[in-house]
Design an enzyme around this catalytic site. Structure first.
Site, PDB file in Angstrom:
ATOM      1  N   VAL A 179       0.839  -1.206   0.000  1.00  0.00           N
ATOM      2  CA  VAL A 179       0.000   0.000   0.000  1.00  0.00           C
ATOM      3  C   VAL A 179       0.873   1.254   0.000  1.00  0.00           C
ATOM      4  O   VAL A 179       0.569   2.238  -0.692  1.00  0.00           O
ATOM      5  CB  VAL A 179      -0.984  -0.014   1.196  1.00  0.00           C
ATOM      6  CG1 VAL A 179      -1.834   1.248   1.204  1.00  0.00           C
ATOM      7  CG2 VAL A 179      -1.879  -1.250   1.141  1.00  0.00           C
ATOM      8  N   VAL A 215     -11.186   0.310   6.648  1.00  0.00           N
ATOM      9  CA  VAL A 215     -12.376  -0.523   6.392  1.00  0.00           C
ATOM     10  C   VAL A 215     -12.733  -0.438   4.909  1.00  0.00           C
ATOM     11  O   VAL A 215     -12.896   0.652   4.364  1.00  0.00           O
ATOM     12  CB  VAL A 215     -13.600  -0.049   7.223  1.00  0.00           C
ATOM     13  CG1 VAL A 215     -14.799  -0.960   6.988  1.00  0.00           C
ATOM     14  CG2 VAL A 215     -13.261   0.020   8.703  1.00  0.00           C
ATOM     15  N   GLY A 251     -11.042  -0.998   2.185  1.00  0.00           N
ATOM     16  CA  GLY A 251     -10.032  -0.534   1.215  1.00  0.00           C
ATOM     17  C   GLY A 251     -10.402   0.813   0.610  1.00  0.00           C
ATOM     18  O   GLY A 251     -10.475   1.828   1.298  1.00  0.00           O
ATOM     19  N   GLY A 274      -2.356 -11.818  -3.420  1.00  0.00           N
ATOM     20  CA  GLY A 274      -1.899 -10.684  -2.597  1.00  0.00           C
ATOM     21  C   GLY A 274      -2.990  -9.985  -1.806  1.00  0.00           C
ATOM     22  O   GLY A 274      -2.790  -8.873  -1.350  1.00  0.00           O
ATOM     23  N   GLU A 306      -3.924 -11.148   4.548  1.00  0.00           N
ATOM     24  CA  GLU A 306      -3.145 -10.527   5.611  1.00  0.00           C
ATOM     25  C   GLU A 306      -1.840 -11.288   5.789  1.00  0.00           C
ATOM     26  O   GLU A 306      -1.722 -12.443   5.365  1.00  0.00           O
ATOM     27  CB  GLU A 306      -3.919 -10.619   6.939  1.00  0.00           C
ATOM     28  CG  GLU A 306      -5.179  -9.794   6.975  1.00  0.00           C
ATOM     29  CD  GLU A 306      -4.903  -8.318   6.773  1.00  0.00           C
ATOM     30  OE1 GLU A 306      -4.240  -7.709   7.595  1.00  0.00           O
ATOM     31  OE2 GLU A 306      -5.349  -7.774   5.744  1.00  0.00           O
ATOM     32  N   LYS A 363     -12.685  -4.638  11.320  1.00  0.00           N
ATOM     33  CA  LYS A 363     -13.361  -3.583  10.556  1.00  0.00           C
ATOM     34  C   LYS A 363     -14.754  -3.303  11.138  1.00  0.00           C
ATOM     35  O   LYS A 363     -15.182  -2.150  11.236  1.00  0.00           O
ATOM     36  CB  LYS A 363     -13.451  -4.006   9.092  1.00  0.00           C
ATOM     37  CG  LYS A 363     -12.062  -4.093   8.447  1.00  0.00           C
ATOM     38  CD  LYS A 363     -12.050  -4.865   7.153  1.00  0.00           C
ATOM     39  CE  LYS A 363     -10.659  -4.941   6.543  1.00  0.00           C
ATOM     40  NZ  LYS A 363     -10.533  -5.910   5.448  1.00  0.00           N
ATOM     41  N   GLY A 401      -5.889  -4.469  -1.797  1.00  0.00           N
ATOM     42  CA  GLY A 401      -5.024  -4.253  -2.959  1.00  0.00           C
ATOM     43  C   GLY A 401      -4.313  -2.917  -2.902  1.00  0.00           C
ATOM     44  O   GLY A 401      -4.748  -1.988  -2.216  1.00  0.00           O
TER      45      GLY A 401
HETATM   46  N1  HSE Z   1      -6.732  -9.064   3.954  1.00  0.00           N
HETATM   47  C1  HSE Z   1      -7.714  -8.053   3.746  1.00  0.00           C
HETATM   48  C2  HSE Z   1      -8.768  -8.620   2.806  1.00  0.00           C
HETATM   49  C3  HSE Z   1      -7.043  -6.835   3.139  1.00  0.00           C
HETATM   50  O1  HSE Z   1      -8.594  -9.723   2.298  1.00  0.00           O
HETATM   51  O2  HSE Z   1      -9.797  -7.992   2.633  1.00  0.00           O
HETATM   52  C4  HSE Z   1      -7.727  -5.554   3.398  1.00  0.00           C
HETATM   53  O3  HSE Z   1      -7.955  -5.287   4.738  1.00  0.00           O
END
Ligand code: HSE
Length: 433
Positions: free
Chosen positions: A14, A132, A134, A187, A190, A205, A302
């Protein structure tokens, strides 16, 4: 042009997205805001790893304190993740009078109260849009656009990894284990993928949305959380036959006697908006007393979507700085108006999908249904087909009408003692949206 100096801690996925946006969209940001965002320092403990963007040598440091202590920096972006060192970086930055932008949902879920209190004390802002959903603007919507409402309920698909796994299992009939690896390779996951598949990330979240919507900092460990490890392709096929999809939902509902909250796999009716959210997409369905039902949808994970939310927060804080107007984003509780004590899961009432694994012997269906009846659970439909599970076992699938969870658990305890029950009963809650 007003210049706002920004420091970035954490040049991972990020972080690199943030660097990219600040470079490639510099002109549009300046023309919209009249402000130049100047990324003056970048800190990361590993400066040698391969990255999608080149880090400018004169700006990098291995020591985050170089920028936390730098008096010229106005805003610190924390993208380290986790709840240990990141907490120190955030609190130290605030104590040094810096505004902070973070994507760190675990940090806010566990230490949000202390962080916001410190920020209020120092008169600085904490931006956390990226924590929360993305790139989805759910934090801004909750703090501003829904501010005139009593929030009645939140239903969120807020973990892209688990939604990707469930969608792929649904589409191709694959088993859980086979899809997990693929999601990690894409990707979305976590650092600890159990946070994704065991529902912990979605619960982080949810606790942030609860704080904003219902004005309460829940004790994170009290939120009931179940993941998707026990969902099989068989359950997905039966759900499909019954007209449902299985989704990992983060749910909060305001009731007169308190707050219902939890993260768990849920059957949602096919054709409803949440059922149609597939792949790594997220969606948050919020019902307010004035606005009615709304849904925000987008990429919940992402590099670029998450960086978009981070830079959006930086821009908002920079605008306040330019106006010399500190506009606190610190959530303010609703006071006593809302009863936000957490209702025990055993006290919730909903419909259930039950799958029993039984020996193929006469009378077992009758025994199960009479135990359910004895515990006040009425049945909506039953599927019993000769889909053999191996060893002569067969599945029996039952959909119930609304029932109290504590009654269901008592019935399942009784049924588990029947000799003909040969495996663990899978029960999944159903949400009518
Ligand atoms: N690992 C999280 C997901 C990334 O898969 O949504 C964003 O918080």
């Amino acid at each position: 042009m007003r210049v706002v100096n920004v420091g970035l801690i954490g040049a991972g996925t990020v972080g690199c997205g943030v660097i990219k946006i600040l470079n490639q969209n510099k002109e549009i940001i300046e023309s919209r805001t009249g402000i130049s965002l100047n990324l003056t320092k970048i800190a990361d403990s590993d400066l040698n790893r391969k990255r999608p963007v080149k880090l400018p040598k004169r700006k990098v440091t291995k020591d985050a304190r170089d920028l936390i202590k730098d008096n010229s920096i106005d805003i610190v972006i924390e993208l380290v993740g986790g709840t240990t060192i990141a907490k120190d970086f955030v609190l130290e930055s605030i104590k040094n009078g810096k505004h902070v932008v973070t994507a760190n949902k675990a940090l806010l879920a566990h230490h949000g109260k202390a962080i916001f209190a410190e920020a209020a004390k120092k008169g600085v802002e904490v931006g956390f849009e990226a924590s929360v959903g993305g790139g989805i603007p759910i934090i801004k919507a909750t703090q501003e656009s829904y501010a005139a409402n009593n929030i009645l309920s939140i239903h969120g698909i807020m973990n892209g990894t688990s939604n990707y796994i469930l969608s792929t299992m649904t589409e191709h009939g694959y088993e859980f284990e086979d899809v997990l690896k693929e999601a990690q390779e894409k990707g979305y996951a976590e650092a600890d993928p159990s946070f994704d598949i065991d529902g912990v990330d979605a619960a982080h979240k949810l606790s942030i949305l609860i704080m904003l919507s219902f004005g309460t900092f829940l004790n994170f460990d009290k939120i009931p959380v179940e993941g998707i490890r026990n969902i099989t392709s068989l359950d997905i096929a039966y759900a499909d036959e019954l007209g449902y999809q299985i989704k990992l939902l983060a749910i909060a509902k305001s009731r007169e006697d308190g707050l219902e909250a939890g993260v768990y796999p849920t059957l949602v009716k096919k054709g409803t908006q949440l059922a149609d959210v597939s792949g790594a997409f997220n969606a948050i369905y919020v019902v307010g007393d004035a606005v009615g039902p709304t849904m925000l949808y987008g990429m919940g994970a992402g590099m670029m979507p998450t960086a978009s939310a981070v830079v959006g927060d930086v821009i908002q804080i920079a605008k306040h700085l330019a106006l010399e107007n500190t506009h606190l984003t610190t959530p303010s509780p609703y006071g006593n108006k809302i009863n936000s004590s957490l209702i025990k899961t055993s006290e919730i009432t909903t419909k259930y999908y039950l799958r029993f694994q039984t020996a193929d012997i006469p009378g077992i269906l009758g025994k199960i249904t009479s135990s359910l009846g004895k515990h006040n659970i009425s049945i909506e439909s039953v599927i019993q087909k000769s889909r053999h599970l191996g060893g002569g076992d067969v599945p029996i699938v039952i959909m119930t009408h609304e029932a109290k969870e504590k009654n269901l658990l008592s019935a399942l305890k009784e049924i588990s003692k029947f000799k003909a029950i040969t495996g663990k009963t899978n029960f999944i809650r159903i949400e009518e949206l």
